[in-house]
Motif scaffolding. Structure first.
Motif, PDB file in Angstrom:
ATOM      1  N   ALA A  19       0.609  -1.110  -0.007  1.00 19.01           N
ATOM      2  CA  ALA A  19      -0.057   0.153   0.009  1.00 19.01           C
ATOM      3  C   ALA A  19       0.758   1.230   0.038  1.00 19.01           C
ATOM      4  N   VAL A  20       1.980   1.214   0.776  1.00 14.87           N
ATOM      5  CA  VAL A  20       2.803   2.405   0.931  1.00 14.87           C
ATOM      6  C   VAL A  20       3.525   2.574  -0.409  1.00 14.87           C
ATOM      7  N   THR A  21       4.093   1.598  -1.032  1.00 15.42           N
ATOM      8  CA  THR A  21       4.639   1.563  -2.383  1.00 15.42           C
ATOM      9  C   THR A  21       3.689   2.231  -3.452  1.00 15.42           C
ATOM     10  N   GLY A  22       2.400   1.748  -3.533  1.00 14.59           N
ATOM     11  CA  GLY A  22       1.511   2.158  -4.538  1.00 14.59           C
ATOM     12  C   GLY A  22       1.077   3.673  -4.146  1.00 14.59           C
ATOM     13  N   VAL A  23       1.184   3.952  -2.987  1.00 17.61           N
ATOM     14  CA  VAL A  23       0.794   5.619  -2.770  1.00 17.61           C
ATOM     15  C   VAL A  23       2.019   6.279  -3.016  1.00 17.61           C
ATOM     16  N   CYS A  24       3.189   5.735  -3.009  1.00 17.23           N
ATOM     17  CA  CYS A  24       4.523   6.555  -3.513  1.00 17.23           C
ATOM     18  C   CYS A  24       4.731   6.577  -4.958  1.00 17.23           C
ATOM     19  N   ILE A  25       4.162   5.543  -5.731  1.00 21.68           N
ATOM     20  CA  ILE A  25       4.036   5.478  -7.157  1.00 21.68           C
ATOM     21  C   ILE A  25       3.295   6.735  -7.470  1.00 21.68           C
ATOM     22  N   ALA A  26       2.091   6.654  -6.725  1.00 19.19           N
ATOM     23  CA  ALA A  26       0.877   7.564  -7.209  1.00 19.19           C
ATOM     24  C   ALA A  26       1.567   8.918  -7.154  1.00 19.19           C
ATOM     25  N   LEU A  27       1.924   9.389  -5.977  1.00 25.39           N
ATOM     26  CA  LEU A  27       2.448  10.584  -5.516  1.00 25.39           C
ATOM     27  C   LEU A  27       3.349  11.120  -6.450  1.00 25.39           C
ATOM     28  N   THR A  28       4.513  10.171  -7.117  1.00 25.60           N
ATOM     29  CA  THR A  28       5.541  10.615  -7.977  1.00 25.60           C
ATOM     30  C   THR A  28       4.813  10.719  -9.333  1.00 25.60           C
ATOM     31  N   PHE A  29       3.848   9.900  -9.742  1.00 23.40           N
ATOM     32  CA  PHE A  29       3.202  10.243 -10.988  1.00 23.40           C
ATOM     33  C   PHE A  29       2.445  11.628 -10.956  1.00 23.40           C
ATOM     34  N   LEU A  30       1.740  11.924 -10.068  1.00 18.87           N
ATOM     35  CA  LEU A  30       1.114  13.126  -9.699  1.00 18.87           C
ATOM     36  C   LEU A  30       1.943  14.235  -9.788  1.00 18.87           C
ATOM     37  N   ALA A  31       3.159  14.287  -9.055  1.00 20.49           N
ATOM     38  CA  ALA A  31       3.846  15.444  -9.153  1.00 20.49           C
ATOM     39  C   ALA A  31       4.680  15.537 -10.060  1.00 20.49           C
ATOM     40  N   THR A  32       4.779  14.567 -10.865  1.00 20.39           N
ATOM     41  CA  THR A  32       5.631  14.789 -12.345  1.00 20.39           C
ATOM     42  C   THR A  32       4.657  15.286 -13.415  1.00 20.39           C
ATOM     43  N   GLY A  33       3.372  14.852 -13.180  1.00 16.78           N
ATOM     44  CA  GLY A  33       2.376  15.171 -14.153  1.00 16.78           C
ATOM     45  C   GLY A  33       1.709  16.616 -13.959  1.00 16.78           C
ATOM     46  N   PHE A  34       1.546  16.845 -12.876  1.00 16.97           N
ATOM     47  CA  PHE A  34       0.903  18.067 -12.587  1.00 16.97           C
ATOM     48  C   PHE A  34       1.689  19.234 -11.903  1.00 16.97           C
TER      49      PHE A  34
END
Length: 176
Positions: A19-34
């Motif tokens: 779960a933590v790794t999934g959240v970290c992936i999502a946060l990295t994606f969002l910060a890169t994209g937005f």
């Protein structure tokens, strides 16, 4: 395999680690994209983003495995979704190595200086990885030099944001 065997085997991920790794992936994606600025320089334009902030925090706080997965999947997913499809394999490898390296250093050594060293090592990987990627993509080994300043700005801004907070966040997470 029972819970006892799973707890003993360090290669297995617990549900909370997944779960933590999934959240970290999502946060990295969002910060890169937005949270990014497209640069009107060089032939490829370029992109400066804040995706390195969650990548470095993931690596420093949770280690090399989470750092590598957050970087590789979070940033490559942005490339796939953001119109940079050709870059995705290079990003997957480069950002994955950045997260792995930063996490490997900070798993063994903690503190501001080690965190800074881990980010500096990741910076070298980013510059080399994207230089090679651009050389291959553009078939030109001079053009990639123009991307180095943008990469330095990206890592520098991430370092300014991550370094003051990383140890405090790591301690808070460890206590929780």
């Amino acid at each position: 395999m029972g819970t006892k065997e799973a707890a003993v085997n360090k290669n297995n991920l617990s549900v909370s680690e997944i779960a933590v790794t999934g959240v970290c992936i999502a946060l990295t994606f969002l910060a890169t994209g937005f949270i990014n600025i497209r640069l009107p320089i060089a032939s490829n334009g370029g992109l400066v983003h804040l995706g390195n902030v969650p990548l470095f925090l993931a690596a420093i706080i949770y280690g090399k495995r989470t750092g590598a997965l957050a970087g590789a999947f979070g940033m490559a997913l942005f490339d796939l979704m953001g119109g940079w499809v050709l870059w995705a394999p290079f990003t997957f490898v480069t950002a994955g190595l950045m997260g792995f390296t930063a996490g490997a250093i900070t798993e063994k050594h903690q503190g501001f200086v080690w965190n800074a060293l881990s980010i500096a090592a990741a910076c070298v990987i980013k510059i080399a990885g994207y230089y090679i990627a651009e050389g291959i993509i553009y078939g030109n080994w001079i053009t990639p030099v123009m991307s180095i300043p943008g990469n330095l700005v990206q890592i520098g801004v991430a370092a300014i944001l991550v370094l003051p907070a990383a140890e405090a966040i790591r301690r808070a997470v460890r206590k929780a």
